[in-house]
Design a protein around this motif. Structure first.
Motif, PDB file in Angstrom:
ATOM      1  N   MET A   1       0.833  -1.203   0.000  1.00  0.00           N
ATOM      2  CA  MET A   1       0.000   0.000   0.000  1.00  0.00           C
ATOM      3  C   MET A   1       0.867   1.252   0.000  1.00  0.00           C
ATOM      4  SD  MET A   1      -3.329  -0.689   0.148  1.00  0.00           S
ATOM      5  CE  MET A   1      -3.265  -2.068  -0.947  1.00  0.00           C
ATOM      6  N   SER A   2       2.179   1.060  -0.175  1.00  0.00           N
ATOM      7  CA  SER A   2       3.057   2.218  -0.015  1.00  0.00           C
ATOM      8  C   SER A   2       2.792   3.359  -1.006  1.00  0.00           C
ATOM      9  CB  SER A   2       4.517   1.772  -0.073  1.00  0.00           C
ATOM     10  OG  SER A   2       4.787   1.192  -1.322  1.00  0.00           O
ATOM     11  N   PRO A   3       2.264   3.084  -2.223  1.00  0.00           N
ATOM     12  CA  PRO A   3       1.982   4.233  -3.116  1.00  0.00           C
ATOM     13  C   PRO A   3       1.003   5.235  -2.510  1.00  0.00           C
ATOM     14  CG  PRO A   3       1.879   2.182  -4.336  1.00  0.00           C
ATOM     15  CD  PRO A   3       2.010   1.818  -2.899  1.00  0.00           C
ATOM     16  N   LEU A   4       0.253   4.827  -1.518  1.00  0.00           N
ATOM     17  CA  LEU A   4      -0.723   5.737  -0.913  1.00  0.00           C
ATOM     18  C   LEU A   4      -0.107   6.638   0.147  1.00  0.00           C
ATOM     19  CD1 LEU A   4      -3.658   3.219  -0.507  1.00  0.00           C
ATOM     20  CD2 LEU A   4      -3.626   5.188  -2.023  1.00  0.00           C
ATOM     21  N   PHE A   5       1.210   6.570   0.258  1.00  0.00           N
ATOM     22  CA  PHE A   5       1.879   7.257   1.351  1.00  0.00           C
ATOM     23  C   PHE A   5       1.403   8.695   1.556  1.00  0.00           C
ATOM     24  CE2 PHE A   5       5.362   9.547   3.363  1.00  0.00           C
ATOM     25  CZ  PHE A   5       5.678   8.700   4.407  1.00  0.00           C
ATOM     26  N   THR A   6       1.520   9.504   0.499  1.00  0.00           N
ATOM     27  CA  THR A   6       1.172  10.917   0.669  1.00  0.00           C
ATOM     28  C   THR A   6      -0.295  11.105   1.034  1.00  0.00           C
ATOM     29  OG1 THR A   6       1.095  10.892  -1.719  1.00  0.00           O
ATOM     30  CG2 THR A   6       2.926  12.085  -0.709  1.00  0.00           C
ATOM     31  N   ASP A   7      -1.161  10.265   0.468  1.00  0.00           N
ATOM     32  CA  ASP A   7      -2.589  10.410   0.749  1.00  0.00           C
ATOM     33  C   ASP A   7      -2.904  10.057   2.202  1.00  0.00           C
ATOM     34  OD1 ASP A   7      -3.594  10.484  -2.310  1.00  0.00           O
ATOM     35  OD2 ASP A   7      -1.982   9.012  -2.041  1.00  0.00           O
ATOM     36  N   VAL A   8      -2.266   8.964   2.665  1.00  0.00           N
ATOM     37  CA  VAL A   8      -2.581   8.510   4.020  1.00  0.00           C
ATOM     38  C   VAL A   8      -2.062   9.484   5.055  1.00  0.00           C
ATOM     39  CG1 VAL A   8      -2.173   6.696   5.723  1.00  0.00           C
ATOM     40  CG2 VAL A   8      -2.758   6.084   3.383  1.00  0.00           C
ATOM     41  N   VAL A   9      -0.832   9.999   4.847  1.00  0.00           N
ATOM     42  CA  VAL A   9      -0.287  10.864   5.886  1.00  0.00           C
ATOM     43  C   VAL A   9      -1.076  12.166   6.019  1.00  0.00           C
ATOM     44  CG1 VAL A   9       2.026   9.902   5.764  1.00  0.00           C
ATOM     45  CG2 VAL A   9       1.444  11.895   4.373  1.00  0.00           C
ATOM     46  N   GLN A  10      -1.868  12.484   4.992  1.00  0.00           N
ATOM     47  CA  GLN A  10      -2.745  13.662   5.105  1.00  0.00           C
ATOM     48  C   GLN A  10      -3.672  13.539   6.310  1.00  0.00           C
ATOM     49  OE1 GLN A  10      -2.656  16.330   3.067  1.00  0.00           O
ATOM     50  NE2 GLN A  10      -0.975  15.399   1.906  1.00  0.00           N
ATOM     51  N   CYS A  11      -4.045  12.307   6.612  1.00  0.00           N
ATOM     52  CA  CYS A  11      -5.029  12.075   7.672  1.00  0.00           C
ATOM     53  C   CYS A  11      -4.451  12.255   9.065  1.00  0.00           C
ATOM     54  CB  CYS A  11      -5.592  10.662   7.558  1.00  0.00           C
ATOM     55  SG  CYS A  11      -6.343  10.341   5.975  1.00  0.00           S
ATOM     56  N   LEU A  12      -3.152  12.472   9.134  1.00  0.00           N
ATOM     57  CA  LEU A  12      -2.520  12.555  10.449  1.00  0.00           C
ATOM     58  C   LEU A  12      -3.047  13.743  11.259  1.00  0.00           C
ATOM     59  CD1 LEU A  12      -0.586  10.746  11.826  1.00  0.00           C
ATOM     60  CD2 LEU A  12       1.309  12.106  10.991  1.00  0.00           C
ATOM     61  N   GLY A  13      -3.556  14.734  10.554  1.00  0.00           N
ATOM     62  CA  GLY A  13      -4.040  15.909  11.260  1.00  0.00           C
ATOM     63  C   GLY A  13      -5.389  15.696  11.935  1.00  0.00           C
ATOM     64  N   ILE A  14      -6.048  14.597  11.631  1.00  0.00           N
ATOM     65  CA  ILE A  14      -7.379  14.365  12.194  1.00  0.00           C
ATOM     66  C   ILE A  14      -7.264  14.033  13.680  1.00  0.00           C
ATOM     67  CG2 ILE A  14      -9.413  12.878  12.069  1.00  0.00           C
ATOM     68  CD1 ILE A  14      -8.679  12.456   9.088  1.00  0.00           C
ATOM     69  N   PRO A  15      -7.980  14.741  14.509  1.00  0.00           N
ATOM     70  CA  PRO A  15      -7.810  14.553  15.953  1.00  0.00           C
ATOM     71  C   PRO A  15      -8.598  13.358  16.486  1.00  0.00           C
ATOM     72  CG  PRO A  15      -9.397  16.275  15.557  1.00  0.00           C
ATOM     73  CD  PRO A  15      -8.968  15.785  14.202  1.00  0.00           C
ATOM     74  N   LEU A  16      -8.493  12.225  15.825  1.00  0.00           N
ATOM     75  CA  LEU A  16      -9.223  11.050  16.288  1.00  0.00           C
ATOM     76  C   LEU A  16      -8.189   9.952  16.499  1.00  0.00           C
ATOM     77  CD1 LEU A  16     -12.108  10.032  16.747  1.00  0.00           C
ATOM     78  CD2 LEU A  16     -12.079   9.176  14.421  1.00  0.00           C
ATOM     79  N   ILE A  17      -8.137   9.455  17.710  1.00  0.00           N
ATOM     80  CA  ILE A  17      -7.010   8.570  18.019  1.00  0.00           C
ATOM     81  C   ILE A  17      -7.029   7.287  17.206  1.00  0.00           C
ATOM     82  CG2 ILE A  17      -8.062   7.429  19.996  1.00  0.00           C
ATOM     83  CD1 ILE A  17      -5.079   7.926  21.205  1.00  0.00           C
ATOM     84  N   GLU A  18      -8.225   6.800  16.883  1.00  0.00           N
ATOM     85  CA  GLU A  18      -8.286   5.567  16.096  1.00  0.00           C
ATOM     86  C   GLU A  18      -7.659   5.763  14.727  1.00  0.00           C
ATOM     87  OE1 GLU A  18     -12.532   4.838  16.878  1.00  0.00           O
ATOM     88  OE2 GLU A  18     -11.948   2.744  16.721  1.00  0.00           O
ATOM     89  N   ILE A  19      -7.921   6.942  14.138  1.00  0.00           N
ATOM     90  CA  ILE A  19      -7.332   7.243  12.836  1.00  0.00           C
ATOM     91  C   ILE A  19      -5.827   7.413  12.970  1.00  0.00           C
ATOM     92  CG2 ILE A  19      -7.174   9.064  11.088  1.00  0.00           C
ATOM     93  CD1 ILE A  19     -10.128   9.159  10.982  1.00  0.00           C
ATOM     94  N   LYS A  20      -5.418   8.078  14.016  1.00  0.00           N
ATOM     95  CA  LYS A  20      -3.987   8.262  14.250  1.00  0.00           C
ATOM     96  C   LYS A  20      -3.285   6.915  14.337  1.00  0.00           C
ATOM     97  CE  LYS A  20      -3.451  12.689  16.622  1.00  0.00           C
ATOM     98  NZ  LYS A  20      -2.949  13.420  15.433  1.00  0.00           N
ATOM     99  N   LYS A  21      -3.916   6.000  15.069  1.00  0.00           N
ATOM    100  CA  LYS A  21      -3.291   4.691  15.230  1.00  0.00           C
ATOM    101  C   LYS A  21      -3.087   4.009  13.886  1.00  0.00           C
ATOM    102  CE  LYS A  21      -4.328   3.221  19.928  1.00  0.00           C
ATOM    103  NZ  LYS A  21      -5.216   2.453  20.778  1.00  0.00           N
ATOM    104  N   MET A  22      -4.097   4.137  13.021  1.00  0.00           N
ATOM    105  CA  MET A  22      -3.996   3.465  11.726  1.00  0.00           C
ATOM    106  C   MET A  22      -2.938   4.116  10.851  1.00  0.00           C
ATOM    107  SD  MET A  22      -7.710   2.048  10.699  1.00  0.00           S
ATOM    108  CE  MET A  22      -8.770   3.356  11.232  1.00  0.00           C
TER     109      MET A  22
END
Lengths: 732, 425
Positions: free
Chosen positions: A54-75
């Motif tokens: 799934m590494s090609p999604l790198f830039t897309d996934v790291v966008q979600c890091l700003g979401i203040p939801l711990i479950e999302i952060k964990k993923m």
């Protein structure tokens, strides 16, 4: 619960990268509660676990890091842990988020961020990590501190010098006196991990810190207790009293429910005993160690197996530990074969005069119902037969009944049983010279049943050794030598020696004269094996120069087999016991010999070390190791057989004899696997062999180092049994 | 000391759960799965595979070992490299399975697949990536990983789930006692103790036990508010040997006066395990007697089982007998409505009796058929049974004192005995 079944299983569908990317973008709109993006991320994580890249999604996934939801952060962090290292060129875009999360209000987020950073050992991340780690190690929340402690070990792996220069080792040391027990144990774990590296700083404990750790023991989790107990091996007591006081505090831990805690406590106690003087206390501790070991044996077969392999080591060093518990090791029909074999080995080691009858009855019974059991267990039956012989050798009072049992076995005419019995009876003859030779005719009757090299060699040895008592010895030998050229080398060697003995006994007989001539001629002219040829030449010369002296040499009195001849060498045992419970103790090998980069352990000398332990002290030297550890068992075999020659075996070390040890007498030829250089025919180079060795009778031979025993003075001897045996063998 | 990771295989040998193996090459977990499969294929019986497999790796890497445990149809694998204590691995696996059990009720391929996100979160918390087990107390775990309760699933479906919901406790590990969470409240304060004792014995041909040991454990369920400090007195603690305790028990206190003093975790836990050693050296008697008449050549059997108990019924007695390779079937008559089955896959004959009243006898006779000339049945039967409301040691909870809290708890105590006997004939 039923209504939700199958709900998440739908995520386990192979998805395409583009689809996920599109979904992720689509999810951004009208996603106030972030549920949409969570769903997509879940799908992505599910795909990672299925092994899809799934590494090609790198830039897309790291966008979600700003979401203040711990479950999302964990993923997202899980994603980063998986692909962070391979995306080293893009990882810099995550750094700001890392820094932000390291200072989040929620300690879970802080810990998560610092943990994830430490898993990505690329310079861009390590730089900010060292910065943040410094704060986090002093965080007010224990969860963050305990996570940071482990991160230091990670940092050390990535860049040892940076970690040392940054003073992180010192900071870890400070954590050893933290108020929270979990933090303490994690700091200990991290320090141990660093200390176990060959290039790591040495981690030693002084009395004060060791005592502090012991105090933290009571409040730690079970895993923490394991780390702390294990770290106590890094404390070298200077005074007997220190060791004794500490042992008394550790003894309490033997009552823990976690078997790993118990075994680690036992390891510490065995270690401390080396530094103790108070005989009474040592006996008391030995008594205390038995019951918990028995308790571990009531667990599942996996745990039993580990415990049994360790018990095998422990009872060799401290025979009093389980001396009254032999019944625990009686085999059950439903035990897996590996448990049965391990139990069997312990059973005969625990045999004493008081319980020999019990043990023998069980061994016979075992054999009795095994005989009808499935073919798989042939190996087990063989071991049981051998064990009967070992009991005979160990317990003089039981020898008569053991021999009777063995004769009964021979009467079954089951080929492999007969062969096993012959092999072991040979040793019994050596142990009790002049006592049981009367049974030789019975053995001779079964000559035809012997088709394996080891048993055949044993039988040939018996015929040669007692040629003067066997009327038709020359006829038998004549028959046996008929196929000389087709025999395996070990049988050929045995035949050669036996022919010479026969000739010395019956030099008047023309058959024996012709026989020895024939065999010597074969050995020196027809055979390619250098061992055989050399031995043939030597015999020939001796007989030619002075037959009387030759007779004295060849038939010289043999050193009797001692009781505990099959015990491991004491110094090596001490060293192995420092690894109690670890893989090394399962394989009965020091870890540095099969794990690259592992630091070995050795007893450290101190004024408190008891004299006997010091005498047999085996210094830690890599990669050489004492040969005596060569007990074949499951697991890998040392990569190099050359170690033997360079092993530091004290002053006794002889240069390798010009002629192989069994040149003159190979009564023990069959047991020699892996012992002498002459035997090492290279089958250890093949890794495949090591794994399968468990199923081969030869590979698991518990008497593998028997020939060192023939020569050596037994268990209490010097630390150079292997080296010495060569010297002694030459005396035969 | 570190565990490289964890793999869960389903019954087809496919990985359901696989933790990240961060520091090694991608083939590493596959090598281990492969090694296990090869070993399983090679072994005549799956149970005979060494629990610690040596796994040679590609030439320039360190070899490693694979520790594995079977649970139902699943297999849990822990690859390890480095000199590690395999017991530590097995203890971790055991704990992890207990946690899964606690979270999902039972462990199967389906539950793991359904809740894979929770499983991963649990893995992250229980085994940090450097391979150190960290948080394994269910009490502490529930603070950081929410169990998949129905309520939560509803909330997620309704979209009412935010940062606050998933981490209501922003101070994990705030509790000074690692195994107990803070702020527990119950309307009814109760604590239950189950005393379960298992007799493990080997009986020889003459019907006398060669080995007989009773292993007992006290399983407890605590529903108590606050931080209760319990002191428990047992009626005849002197017959208990080789005790091992839950970490909450204060070991020095037990060593001094045989009192169990502890602050219990919330929920279920095993308080202690012990071995029952009766006074004197008499072994514990086996409560059943089996007379067997087996003629291997004619392939007939005639077993009689008699209860030696005079007051209690023995429940769920099962006698299992491995008949050996080549056996194709059996036909038997069981008395007193007992049932028998023959499993052609495991080649085992199983004779089951639901409840055997005191001093009564049951009989099973019949014959079996085999394609091979030499039948080699095992020379031992395996007998399992249960006795309700009974304990071999007659251990009782004498007194329960509670300090630190003001309420008076309800205490419930139950006993149960089970047996697993190898009967040689």
């Amino acid at each position: 619960m039923a209504s939700q079944t199958g709900q998440d299983a739908k995520f386990f569908q192979r998805g395409k990268i583009q689809e996920f990317r599109a979904e992720l973008h689509a999810a951004e709109s009208k996603d106030k509660k972030f549920t949409k993006r969570k769903t997509v991320l879940k799908k992505i994580v599910a795909n990672i676990t299925m092994g899809n890249d799934m590494s090609p999604l790198f830039t897309d996934v790291v966008q979600c890091l700003g979401i203040p939801l711990i479950e999302i952060k964990k993923m997202v962090y899980l994603f980063l842990v998986c692909y962070g290292r391979s995306k080293a060129d893009q990882i810099h875009i995550v750094i700001p988020s890392f820094l932000q999360d390291c200072n989040d209000r929620n300690p879970l987020v802080r810990a998560l961020a610092i943990r994830t950073m430490s898993y990505i050992p690329v310079p861009v991340v390590i730089e900010p990590l060292t910065e943040q780690l410094r704060h986090c190690l002093k965080d007010r929340d224990p969860y963050v501190r305990k996570t940071s402690a482990i991160c230091v070990a990670k940092l050390y792996t990535a860049d040892p010098r940076k970690a040392e220069k940054g003073g992180f080792v010192e900071m870890l040391r400070d954590l050893l006196v933290d108020s929270n027990a979990t933090v303490v144990s994690n700091a200990v774990a991290a320090l141990c991990e660093i200390g176990d590296r060959q290039d790591g700083v040495t981690f030693r404990l002084n009395l004060t810190v060791a005592n502090k750790l012991l105090t933290a023991l009571g409040e730690s989790s079970e895993w923490g207790q394991i780390y702390i107990l294990d770290s106590l091996l890094r404390y070298v007591p200077d005074k007997h009293e220190d060791a004794e006081l500490m042992a008394e505090r550790v003894v309490v831990q033997l009552g823990h429910a976690n078997s790993a805690v118990v075994l680690t406590a036992i390891k510490v106690l065995l270690y401390l005993m080396n530094y103790m003087e108070n005989r009474k206390l040592i006996d008391y501790i030995c008594k205390k160690m038995g019951p918990p070991l028995v308790t571990i044996l009531s667990s599942g077969p996996e745990v039993q197996y580990v415990a049994l392999r360790n018990i095998l080591l422990i009872v060799q060093r401290r025979p009093s530990v389980l001396k009254n518990d032999v019944k625990v090791f009686f085999c059950k029909y439903n035990d897996p074969i590996y448990v049965k074999l391990a139990k069997l080995e312990i059973m005969y080691r625990l045999a004493r005069e008081e319980n020999a009858r019990e043990v023998l009855a069980e061994l016979q019974d075992t054999r009795g119902f095994r005989r009808y059991a499935s073919e798989v267990d042939i190996d087990f039956v063989r071991k049981a037969v051998r064990a009967i012989g070992r009991v005979a050798i160990k317990v003089e009072a039981a020898a008569d009944s053991c021999i009777k049992a063995l004769l009964e076995l021979i009467e079954t005419k089951v080929t492999y049983v007969v062969q096993e019995a012959v092999i072991v009876i040979k040793d019994v003859f050596r142990r009790y010279p002049g006592k049981y030779e009367g049974i030789i005719p019975v053995l001779c009757e079964n000559l035809d049943a012997l088709d394996e090299p080891e048993s055949k060699a044993a039988m040939v040895w018996i015929i040669g050794q007692f040629a003067n008592r066997i009327d038709n010895a020359d006829d038998l030998m004549d028959d046996l030598t008929f196929g000389f050229m087709d025999e395996p080398v070990e049988v050929q060697l045995a035949l050669l020696t036996a022919a010479v003995k026969l000739f010395i006994y019956k030099s008047q007989s023309s058959t024996s004269k012709a026989l020895v001539h024939k065999v010597l001629k074969w050995a020196t002219e027809e055979v390619d094996n250098p061992d055989l040829r050399d031995r043939g030449f030597m015999y020939w010369r001796m007989l030619a120069i002075n037959p009387t002296v030759a007779g004295e040499i060849v038939l010289a009195e043999k050193p009797a087999i001692t009781n505990d001849s099959d015990r491991m060498d004491r110094g090596a045992l001490d060293q192995l016991l420092l690894h109690t419970g670890t893989l090394g103790s399962i394989y009965h090998k020091n870890p540095e010999t099969f794990i690259r980069g592992a630091a070995g352990r050795a007893l450290t000398d101190s004024p408190a070390l008891n004299p006997l332990s010091r005498q047999v002290l085996v210094p830690l030297s890599l990669p050489a190791m004492p040969r005596a550890i060569q007990i074949a068992g499951p697991g890998p075999v040392e990569p190099s057989v050359k170690d033997a020659a360079s092993a530091p075996t004290g002053g006794e070390q002889k240069p390798t004899p010009a002629v192989p040890a069994h040149l003159i007498d190979d009564g023990d030829g069959g047991d020699g696997d892996g012992e002498g250089e002459g035997h090492d025919d290279g089958d250890y180079d093949d890794e495949e062999d090591h794994i399968t060795s468990a199923s081969k009778p030869l590979g698991l031979d518990p008497y593998a180092n028997l020939d060192s025993a023939f020569g050596g003075g037994g268990g209490g001897g010097a630390g150079s049994t292997a080296g010495k045996s060569y010297a002694d063998d030459l005396l035969f | 000391m570190a565990i490289d990771g964890l793999i869960v295989l389903d019954n087809n040998g496919l990985a359901i759960i696989q933790s990240g193996f961060r520091s090694s090459n991608p083939a590493y977990p596959l090598l281990h799965i492969h090694a296990l499969k090869t070993a399983l294929n090679k072994a005549t019986q799956p149970a005979d595979v060494d629990p610690v497999l040596y796994v040679p790796t590609l030439q320039h890497e360190t070899p490693s070992a694979c520790c594995h445990v079977k649970h139902g149809e699943l297999r849990f694998l822990c690859p390890v490299s480095g000199d590690l204590d395999p017991l530590y691995v097995f203890a971790f696996l055991r704990t992890f399975m207990d946690i899964l059990q606690e979270y999902f009720g039972h462990i199967s391929a389906d539950t793991l697949r359904d809740n894979f996100d929770v499983v991963y979160q649990l893995l992250e918390e229980t085994l940090d990536a450097s391979g150190h087990p960290s948080t394994t107390y269910p009490n502490a775990l529930r603070d950081i990983v929410l169990p998949p309760s129905l309520l939560q699933k509803v909330l997620i479906a309704a979209g009412v789930n935010g940062l606050a919901g998933s981490s209501s406790n922003t101070h994990p590990f705030a509790s000074p006692i690692p195994w107990r969470k803070t702020g527990v409240r119950y309307n009814n304060n109760e604590i239950f103790f189950d005393i379960v004792e298992e007799l493990k014995a080997i009986v020889n041909k003459n019907g006398t036990p060669t080995v007989s040991t009773v292993w007992g454990k006290i399983i407890s369920t605590s529903k108590l508010s606050g931080t209760p400090d319990i002191s428990l007195t047992l009626s005849n603690a002197q017959v208990l040997n080789d005790c091992s305790f839950h970490p909450c028990v204060r070991l020095p206190r037990w060593a001094r006066d045989k009192h169990l003093s502890f602050v219990p975790p919330d929920g279920g836990f095993t308080l202690m395990e012990y071995r029952y050693a009766p006074a004197g050296s008499h072994p514990v008697a086996v409560p059943v007697m089996i007379k067997s008449l087996v003629t291997i050549d004619e392939r007939t059997l005639d077993l009689t089982l008699t209860s030696r108990l005079t007051t209690r019924a023995i429940e769920r007695i099962a006698v299992e007998w491995y008949l050996g390779d080549g056996v194709t079937g059996a036909s038997c008559i069981a008395s007193n409505n007992a049932s028998w089955t023959f499993d052609p896959r495991t080649l085992r004959l199983r004779w089951e009796m639901k409840s055997v009243s005191p001093s009564s006898s049951y009989n099973l006779r019949g014959s079996f058929t085999s394609t091979s000339k030499n039948v080699r049945p095992s020379r031992a039967f395996r007998v399992t049974f249960e006795i309700g409301q009974h304990s071999f040691s007659s251990l009782k909870v004498e007194q329960l004192k509670l300090s630190g809290e003001l309420y008076k708890p309800y205490k419930g105590v139950r006993g149960k005995s089970i047996g697993d006997i190898e009967w040689r004939w």
